[in-house]
Design a protein around this motif. Structure first.
Motif, PDB file in Angstrom:
ATOM      1  N   SER A  11       0.834  -1.203   0.000  1.00 33.48           N
ATOM      2  CA  SER A  11       0.000   0.000   0.000  1.00 33.48           C
ATOM      3  C   SER A  11       0.866   1.250   0.000  1.00 33.48           C
ATOM      4  O   SER A  11       0.604   2.208  -0.733  1.00 33.48           O
ATOM      5  CB  SER A  11      -0.933   0.005   1.220  1.00 33.48           C
ATOM      6  OG  SER A  11      -1.838  -1.071   1.168  1.00 33.48           O
ATOM      7  N   PHE A  14       2.595   1.618  -3.465  1.00 34.53           N
ATOM      8  CA  PHE A  14       1.702   2.098  -4.520  1.00 34.53           C
ATOM      9  C   PHE A  14       1.308   3.556  -4.294  1.00 34.53           C
ATOM     10  O   PHE A  14       1.131   4.304  -5.248  1.00 34.53           O
ATOM     11  CB  PHE A  14       0.457   1.217  -4.591  1.00 34.53           C
ATOM     12  CG  PHE A  14       0.719  -0.142  -5.176  1.00 34.53           C
ATOM     13  CD1 PHE A  14       1.561  -0.297  -6.272  1.00 34.53           C
ATOM     14  CD2 PHE A  14       0.132  -1.265  -4.642  1.00 34.53           C
ATOM     15  CE1 PHE A  14       1.816  -1.545  -6.806  1.00 34.53           C
ATOM     16  CE2 PHE A  14       0.377  -2.521  -5.171  1.00 34.53           C
ATOM     17  CZ  PHE A  14       1.225  -2.662  -6.253  1.00 34.53           C
ATOM     18  N   ALA A  18       2.004   6.420  -6.989  1.00 32.60           N
ATOM     19  CA  ALA A  18       0.979   7.316  -7.514  1.00 32.60           C
ATOM     20  C   ALA A  18       1.412   8.773  -7.402  1.00 32.60           C
ATOM     21  O   ALA A  18       1.223   9.566  -8.319  1.00 32.60           O
ATOM     22  CB  ALA A  18      -0.334   7.097  -6.757  1.00 32.60           C
ATOM     23  N   HIS A  22       2.197  11.145 -10.631  1.00 32.92           N
ATOM     24  CA  HIS A  22       1.366  12.342 -10.774  1.00 32.92           C
ATOM     25  C   HIS A  22       2.225  13.587 -11.003  1.00 32.92           C
ATOM     26  O   HIS A  22       1.803  14.523 -11.664  1.00 32.92           O
ATOM     27  CB  HIS A  22       0.507  12.533  -9.526  1.00 32.92           C
ATOM     28  CG  HIS A  22      -0.377  13.749  -9.591  1.00 32.92           C
ATOM     29  ND1 HIS A  22      -1.486  13.818 -10.410  1.00 32.92           N
ATOM     30  CD2 HIS A  22      -0.307  14.945  -8.953  1.00 32.92           C
ATOM     31  CE1 HIS A  22      -2.057  15.000 -10.273  1.00 32.92           C
ATOM     32  NE2 HIS A  22      -1.368  15.697  -9.397  1.00 32.92           N
ATOM     33  N   LEU A 158       0.607  -2.834 -10.167  1.00 27.82           N
ATOM     34  CA  LEU A 158       1.458  -1.692 -10.495  1.00 27.82           C
ATOM     35  C   LEU A 158       1.181  -1.207 -11.917  1.00 27.82           C
ATOM     36  O   LEU A 158       1.075  -0.005 -12.167  1.00 27.82           O
ATOM     37  CB  LEU A 158       2.926  -2.096 -10.338  1.00 27.82           C
ATOM     38  CG  LEU A 158       3.991  -1.017 -10.484  1.00 27.82           C
ATOM     39  CD1 LEU A 158       5.235  -1.412  -9.685  1.00 27.82           C
ATOM     40  CD2 LEU A 158       4.391  -0.797 -11.931  1.00 27.82           C
ATOM     41  N   THR A 160      -1.537  -1.491 -13.600  1.00 31.06           N
ATOM     42  CA  THR A 160      -2.840  -0.838 -13.662  1.00 31.06           C
ATOM     43  C   THR A 160      -2.732   0.620 -13.241  1.00 31.06           C
ATOM     44  O   THR A 160      -3.261   1.524 -13.905  1.00 31.06           O
ATOM     45  CB  THR A 160      -3.848  -1.563 -12.754  1.00 31.06           C
ATOM     46  OG1 THR A 160      -4.000  -2.909 -13.208  1.00 31.06           O
ATOM     47  CG2 THR A 160      -5.203  -0.875 -12.778  1.00 31.06           C
ATOM     48  N   HIS A 161      -2.042   0.866 -12.116  1.00 26.26           N
ATOM     49  CA  HIS A 161      -1.814   2.245 -11.658  1.00 26.26           C
ATOM     50  C   HIS A 161      -1.041   3.028 -12.718  1.00 26.26           C
ATOM     51  O   HIS A 161      -1.371   4.181 -13.026  1.00 26.26           O
ATOM     52  CB  HIS A 161      -1.014   2.246 -10.349  1.00 26.26           C
ATOM     53  CG  HIS A 161      -1.815   1.897  -9.146  1.00 26.26           C
ATOM     54  ND1 HIS A 161      -2.474   2.832  -8.386  1.00 26.26           N
ATOM     55  CD2 HIS A 161      -2.064   0.707  -8.560  1.00 26.26           C
ATOM     56  CE1 HIS A 161      -3.100   2.232  -7.384  1.00 26.26           C
ATOM     57  NE2 HIS A 161      -2.856   0.940  -7.467  1.00 26.26           N
TER      58      HIS A 161
END
Length: 246
Positions: A11, A14, A18, A22, A158, A160-161
């Motif tokens: 968690s 990830f 993210a 970003h 990973l 997918t993100h």
């Protein structure tokens, strides 16, 4: 590490991923960040890279953490086979594991060359699948059996993100390019209106006719007019060596 500790670690990893993705302003930087994160996040991974396959074009290696990854992509291209060229494996090719490159039988020509390069095992995960382009996130190790089932699951999440971040970056980049193109076309139209004393529609038509006759992008015509002030009707192919219309 227990299940609870492993879940917490993933968690946190990830969440950090993210945040890092970003913050990247361009598609190419997002691709490079994905490879760096994959190489440091996935158990067993020594190197990581992204492979893109566009319809009618050779494999591309837009991001990788080590030249070996690019060499493996080239081996697939030269052999005409490999996990990035042929959908196979778990979930209709979403995740492909090569546990021992020296004994891989699905793509023998590719496997022989990859093993010669020093690859012991490989994990390839679908990153994006669109009509004209597909992308995969690839992890390499010099050791056989480096990627287990749990690692494959982790990398799938990973990916997918990463695919979401890549889609957002691509959309932003396309929008920025469209805005920049519109601005330069507007500037060129204004220059032609002033120099040739014509209304905006006729000035824009001058750009369009040059684009069509020369088979060059409208934006390239406009850039040339902005930089030189030249009449689009006087332009020739030599003024746009390497430029192509889309």
């Amino acid at each position: 590490m227990g299940d609870a500790g492993s879940a917490l670690w993933l968690s946190e990893a990830f969440a950090a991923m993210a945040e890092a993705l970003h913050g990247q302003p361009s598609r190419d930087q997002v691709l490079q960040e994905i490879t760096e994160l994959a190489a440091t996040t996935a158990d067993g991974a020594q190197y990581a890279g992204i492979t893109l396959l566009r319809r009618g074009k050779p494999l591309e290696s837009p991001a990788y953490t080590h030249p070996l990854v690019q060499a493996v992509d080239l081996a697939q291209a030269e052999a005409g086979e490999g996990p990035c060229l042929q959908e196979s494996g778990d979930a209709d090719g979403a995740v492909v594991r090569i546990e021992d490159m020296s004994g891989e039988g699905r793509w023998p020509r590719f496997a022989r060359e990859a093993a010669r390069l020093g690859v012991g095992s490989m994990l390839s995960c679908r990153l994006t699948q669109e009509r004209d382009v597909s992308g995969r996130l690839n992890l390499l190790s010099g050791e056989p059996g480096a990627f287990g089932v749990e690692t494959a699951k982790t990398v799938a999440v990973l990916a997918t993100h990463a695919a979401i971040a890549l889609s957002a970056a691509t959309a932003i980049e396309n929008l920025s390019n469209a805005v920049a193109s519109r601005q330069v076309i507007g500037e060129a139209t204004g220059i032609l209106m002033e120099r040739h004393r014509v209304p905006s529609r006729e000035a824009f038509g001058m750009l369009v006719r040059a684009s069509q006759s020369l088979n060059v992008k409208l934006r390239e015509i406009a850039l040339h007019v902005v930089s030189t002030g030249q009449n689009p009707a006087e332009l020739g192919p030599a003024d746009f060596a390497g430029a192509a219309r889309s």
